[in-house]
Write an enzyme that holds these catalytic residues in place. Sequence first.
Site, PDB file in Angstrom:
ATOM      1  N   ASP A  26       2.553   2.283  -0.015  1.00 31.76           N
ATOM      2  CA  ASP A  26       1.468   3.179   0.509  1.00 31.76           C
ATOM      3  C   ASP A  26       1.966   3.856   1.756  1.00 31.76           C
ATOM      4  O   ASP A  26       3.007   2.732   2.565  1.00 31.76           O
ATOM      5  CB  ASP A  26       0.025   2.653   0.779  1.00 31.76           C
ATOM      6  CG  ASP A  26      -1.182   3.501   1.371  1.00 31.76           C
ATOM      7  OD1 ASP A  26      -0.693   4.906   0.814  1.00 31.76           O
ATOM      8  OD2 ASP A  26      -1.986   3.148   1.674  1.00 31.76           O
ATOM      9  N   GLY A  27       1.869   4.740   2.329  1.00 31.22           N
ATOM     10  CA  GLY A  27       2.300   5.373   3.604  1.00 31.22           C
ATOM     11  C   GLY A  27       3.287   6.467   3.494  1.00 31.22           C
ATOM     12  O   GLY A  27       3.830   6.915   4.710  1.00 31.22           O
ATOM     13  N   ASN A  28       3.487   6.988   2.293  1.00 25.01           N
ATOM     14  CA  ASN A  28       4.557   8.204   2.270  1.00 25.01           C
ATOM     15  C   ASN A  28       4.116   9.383   3.042  1.00 25.01           C
ATOM     16  O   ASN A  28       5.093   9.819   3.637  1.00 25.01           O
ATOM     17  CB  ASN A  28       4.726   8.390   0.892  1.00 25.01           C
ATOM     18  CG  ASN A  28       5.426   7.452  -0.075  1.00 25.01           C
ATOM     19  OD1 ASN A  28       5.972   6.340   0.557  1.00 25.01           O
ATOM     20  ND2 ASN A  28       5.474   7.386  -1.184  1.00 25.01           N
ATOM     21  N   GLY A  29       2.998   9.582   2.920  1.00 27.34           N
ATOM     22  CA  GLY A  29       2.577  10.945   3.319  1.00 27.34           C
ATOM     23  C   GLY A  29       2.730  10.919   4.999  1.00 27.34           C
ATOM     24  O   GLY A  29       3.136  11.785   5.724  1.00 27.34           O
ATOM     25  N   ARG A  39       4.189  16.273   3.248  1.00 25.01           N
ATOM     26  CA  ARG A  39       3.676  14.914   2.541  1.00 25.01           C
ATOM     27  C   ARG A  39       4.619  14.531   1.600  1.00 25.01           C
ATOM     28  O   ARG A  39       5.129  13.254   1.432  1.00 25.01           O
ATOM     29  CB  ARG A  39       2.347  14.889   2.260  1.00 25.01           C
ATOM     30  CG  ARG A  39       1.271  14.961   3.293  1.00 25.01           C
ATOM     31  CD  ARG A  39      -0.131  14.742   2.806  1.00 25.01           C
ATOM     32  NE  ARG A  39      -0.126  13.927   1.723  1.00 25.01           N
ATOM     33  CZ  ARG A  39      -0.437  12.462   1.640  1.00 25.01           C
ATOM     34  NH1 ARG A  39      -0.773  12.320   2.838  1.00 25.01           N
ATOM     35  NH2 ARG A  39      -0.391  11.635   0.849  1.00 25.01           N
ATOM     36  N   HIS A  43       7.070  11.155  -0.366  1.00 23.15           N
ATOM     37  CA  HIS A  43       7.329  10.693  -1.750  1.00 23.15           C
ATOM     38  C   HIS A  43       8.762  10.731  -2.242  1.00 23.15           C
ATOM     39  O   HIS A  43       9.029   9.763  -3.060  1.00 23.15           O
ATOM     40  CB  HIS A  43       6.557  11.582  -2.752  1.00 23.15           C
ATOM     41  CG  HIS A  43       4.967  11.665  -2.339  1.00 23.15           C
ATOM     42  ND1 HIS A  43       4.196  10.344  -1.930  1.00 23.15           N
ATOM     43  CD2 HIS A  43       3.967  12.703  -2.441  1.00 23.15           C
ATOM     44  CE1 HIS A  43       3.049  10.647  -1.697  1.00 23.15           C
ATOM     45  NE2 HIS A  43       2.781  12.225  -1.984  1.00 23.15           N
ATOM     46  N   SER A  72      -5.624   5.921 -10.707  1.00 19.57           N
ATOM     47  CA  SER A  72      -6.276   6.862 -11.456  1.00 19.57           C
ATOM     48  C   SER A  72      -7.301   7.809 -10.611  1.00 19.57           C
ATOM     49  O   SER A  72      -7.766   8.707 -10.977  1.00 19.57           O
ATOM     50  CB  SER A  72      -7.272   6.009 -12.321  1.00 19.57           C
ATOM     51  OG  SER A  72      -7.746   4.766 -11.900  1.00 19.57           O
ATOM     52  N   LEU A 137      15.425  -8.431 -14.735  1.00 19.25           N
ATOM     53  CA  LEU A 137      13.973  -8.026 -14.099  1.00 19.25           C
ATOM     54  C   LEU A 137      13.148  -7.173 -14.920  1.00 19.25           C
ATOM     55  O   LEU A 137      13.584  -6.082 -15.405  1.00 19.25           O
ATOM     56  CB  LEU A 137      14.315  -7.272 -12.861  1.00 19.25           C
ATOM     57  CG  LEU A 137      13.193  -6.948 -12.084  1.00 19.25           C
ATOM     58  CD1 LEU A 137      12.748  -7.940 -11.046  1.00 19.25           C
ATOM     59  CD2 LEU A 137      13.735  -5.626 -11.131  1.00 19.25           C
ATOM     60  N   ARG A 191       1.038  -4.874  -0.001  1.00 17.58           N
ATOM     61  CA  ARG A 191       0.726  -3.583   0.649  1.00 17.58           C
ATOM     62  C   ARG A 191       1.158  -2.864   1.954  1.00 17.58           C
ATOM     63  O   ARG A 191       1.040  -3.605   2.989  1.00 17.58           O
ATOM     64  CB  ARG A 191      -0.765  -3.233   0.790  1.00 17.58           C
ATOM     65  CG  ARG A 191      -1.265  -1.859   0.692  1.00 17.58           C
ATOM     66  CD  ARG A 191      -2.847  -1.688   0.573  1.00 17.58           C
ATOM     67  NE  ARG A 191      -2.986  -0.124   0.590  1.00 17.58           N
ATOM     68  CZ  ARG A 191      -3.880   0.456   0.030  1.00 17.58           C
ATOM     69  NH1 ARG A 191      -4.626  -0.084  -0.770  1.00 17.58           N
ATOM     70  NH2 ARG A 191      -3.925   1.876  -0.011  1.00 17.58           N
ATOM     71  N   ILE A 198      -7.475  -2.955  -1.877  1.00 17.99           N
ATOM     72  CA  ILE A 198      -6.824  -3.269  -3.261  1.00 17.99           C
ATOM     73  C   ILE A 198      -6.836  -1.948  -3.960  1.00 17.99           C
ATOM     74  O   ILE A 198      -5.633  -1.898  -4.817  1.00 17.99           O
ATOM     75  CB  ILE A 198      -7.416  -4.470  -3.890  1.00 17.99           C
ATOM     76  CG1 ILE A 198      -6.614  -4.945  -5.094  1.00 17.99           C
ATOM     77  CG2 ILE A 198      -8.726  -3.939  -4.709  1.00 17.99           C
ATOM     78  CD1 ILE A 198      -7.260  -6.553  -5.666  1.00 17.99           C
ATOM     79  N   SER A 199      -7.533  -0.958  -3.751  1.00 14.83           N
ATOM     80  CA  SER A 199      -7.571   0.252  -4.273  1.00 14.83           C
ATOM     81  C   SER A 199      -7.399   0.242  -5.985  1.00 14.83           C
ATOM     82  O   SER A 199      -6.563   1.269  -6.379  1.00 14.83           O
ATOM     83  CB  SER A 199      -6.365   1.219  -3.685  1.00 14.83           C
ATOM     84  OG  SER A 199      -6.445   1.321  -2.202  1.00 14.83           O
TER      85      SER A 199
HETATM   86  C1  IPE Z   1      -2.922   3.472  -3.597  1.00 13.24           C
HETATM   87  O1  IPE Z   1      -2.750   4.265  -2.251  1.00 13.24           O
HETATM   88  C2  IPE Z   1      -2.221   3.943  -4.642  1.00 13.24           C
HETATM   89  C3  IPE Z   1      -0.895   4.026  -4.763  1.00 13.24           C
HETATM   90  C4  IPE Z   1       0.087   3.601  -3.706  1.00 13.24           C
HETATM   91  C5  IPE Z   1      -0.182   4.803  -5.775  1.00 13.24           C
HETATM   92  P1  IPE Z   1      -3.374   5.422  -1.886  1.00 13.24           P
HETATM   93  O2  IPE Z   1      -3.056   6.004  -0.764  1.00 13.24           O
HETATM   94  O3  IPE Z   1      -3.954   6.232  -3.012  1.00 13.24           O
HETATM   95  O4  IPE Z   1      -5.037   4.683  -1.752  1.00 13.24           O
HETATM   96  P2  IPE Z   1      -6.372   4.718  -0.530  1.00 13.24           P
HETATM   97  O5  IPE Z   1      -6.928   6.143  -1.388  1.00 13.24           O
HETATM   98  O6  IPE Z   1      -5.785   4.836   0.763  1.00 13.24           O
HETATM   99  O7  IPE Z   1      -7.249   3.596  -0.983  1.00 13.24           O
HETATM  100  C1  IPE Z   2       1.363   6.317  -1.356  1.00 10.95           C
HETATM  101  O1  IPE Z   2       1.448   7.063  -0.226  1.00 10.95           O
HETATM  102  C2  IPE Z   2       2.028   7.100  -2.500  1.00 10.95           C
HETATM  103  C3  IPE Z   2       0.778   7.860  -3.539  1.00 10.95           C
HETATM  104  C4  IPE Z   2      -0.124   7.225  -3.233  1.00 10.95           C
HETATM  105  C5  IPE Z   2       1.241   8.565  -4.631  1.00 10.95           C
HETATM  106  P1  IPE Z   2       0.514   8.190   0.326  1.00 10.95           P
HETATM  107  O2  IPE Z   2       0.826   9.315  -0.250  1.00 10.95           O
HETATM  108  O3  IPE Z   2      -0.712   7.480  -0.176  1.00 10.95           O
HETATM  109  O4  IPE Z   2       0.747   8.103   1.873  1.00 10.95           O
HETATM  110  P2  IPE Z   2      -0.394   8.069   3.027  1.00 10.95           P
HETATM  111  O5  IPE Z   2      -1.331   6.830   2.593  1.00 10.95           O
HETATM  112  O6  IPE Z   2      -1.261   9.289   2.736  1.00 10.95           O
HETATM  113  O7  IPE Z   2       0.536   7.869   4.371  1.00 10.95           O
HETATM  114 MG    MG Z   3      -2.058   6.300   0.953  1.00 13.55          MG
END
Ligand code: IPE
Ligand code: IPE
Ligand code: MG
Length: 267
Positions: A26-29, A39, A43, A72, A137, A191, A198-199
Site C-alpha cells: 500500500d501507498g503507491n498513490g 498516482r 503503481h 475486490s 519460491l 502492510r 486488513i482490507s
Molecule cells: C489494499 O489497499 C489493497 C491493495 C494493496 C491491493 P487499499 O489502498 O485499497 O486499502 P484501503 O482502501 O486503504 O483499505
Molecule cells: C496500493 O497503493 C496499490 C493498489 C491498491 C492497487 P494505493 O494505490 O492504495 O496507494 P495509496 O494508499 O492511495 O497511497
Molecule cells: Mg491504499
Amino acid sequence: MAIFTSSTQAIPEDRDVPRHVAIIMDGNGRWARKRFMPRVAGHKRGVETLRQAIKACASRGIEYLTVFAFSSENWRRPPEEVAFLMNLFVVALNEEVDRLNANGIRLRVVGDLSRFDPKLRLLIEEGEAKTAVNTKLTLTIAANYGGRWHILQATNKLAIAHPEKIGNFSETDLAPFLAMAYAPEPDLFIRTGGEQRISNFLLWQLAYAEFYFTDLLWPEFDTTALDAAIASYRKRERRFGRTSEQLGVGQEPRAPSSASLLQDQNA
Ligand code: IPE
Ligand code: IPE
Ligand code: MG
C-alpha cells in the site's frame, strides 16, 4: 496436493525465517503525489519494488510470497486508474514471467478472475502453466481478491461436493477447497503505507500470522525494510494459544506460575 497443518488444528513448526510472507503493498498513490506525479506513476514504480522483494525473499529462504495487487473493492476507484492497473498487470506478466521462470519461481494468481479481460486471463493461465514445476519460491498475486470471496468460494464448493454433510462441516473439510490450499498459512503479514487494517485480505489464513506495519510507502520498501520486518518477526513469541512457560522460553525470573505455587504448597 499437499495439505498443510492448520494453526488452529496443530501447532506449526517454529522457524527462524518465515516460510510464508504476505504483503499488502500500500501507498503507491501517496508516493507519487508526494513527488507531484500522477498516482499511477506510483503503481509503475511499485512493480519495481515487487521485483526486488521477490528476489530478496527467494534469497532469504522464504518459500511463499503472497502480495495483494488489486482488491475486490478496488473497482470503486476512478475508471482510468482501474484501466491503468489492468494494463500494468498485462505488461508485468509479459515482461516478468520468463524471468520468474529462470529463477525457479512458481507464479499463482488468486482471486475472482471472471471479471478480468480474456486476454489477461490467458496470460495468467500461461504464466501459471509455464512456471508450474518451479519450487524455489511460490509467488501468489492476489488480484480481484477478497478474503470473504475466498472463504465463500470454498464453502460453496464444499457444499456442492458434500451435500450430505451440510450442517456438519469441519475446518478440515473446508481446507482443500480454499483457493490457496497449496500454501501453508502466512507466518508474517506486512502492510506498508501506514494503515493498520486488513482490507479484506487473507481473512481465513491470517488467523495466527504475526502482523508488521510500516509507514514506508510501498515504493520505498527496499531490502533493508524487508530485513527489518523479518528481524521483528524473529523476536516474536508465537504461542498459538499456549503460555510462555510451555514454550520453555523467558528463563529470566518471572512471577511464579500457578503450577509452581501448587508445588510449593505441596512441599
Ligand atoms: C489494499 O489497499 C489493497 C491493495 C494493496 C491491493 P487499499 O489502498 O485499497 O486499502 P484501503 O482502501 O486503504 O483499505
Ligand atoms: C496500493 O497503493 C496499490 C493498489 C491498491 C492497487 P494505493 O494505490 O492504495 O496507494 P495509496 O494508499 O492511495 O497511497
Ligand atoms: Mg491504499
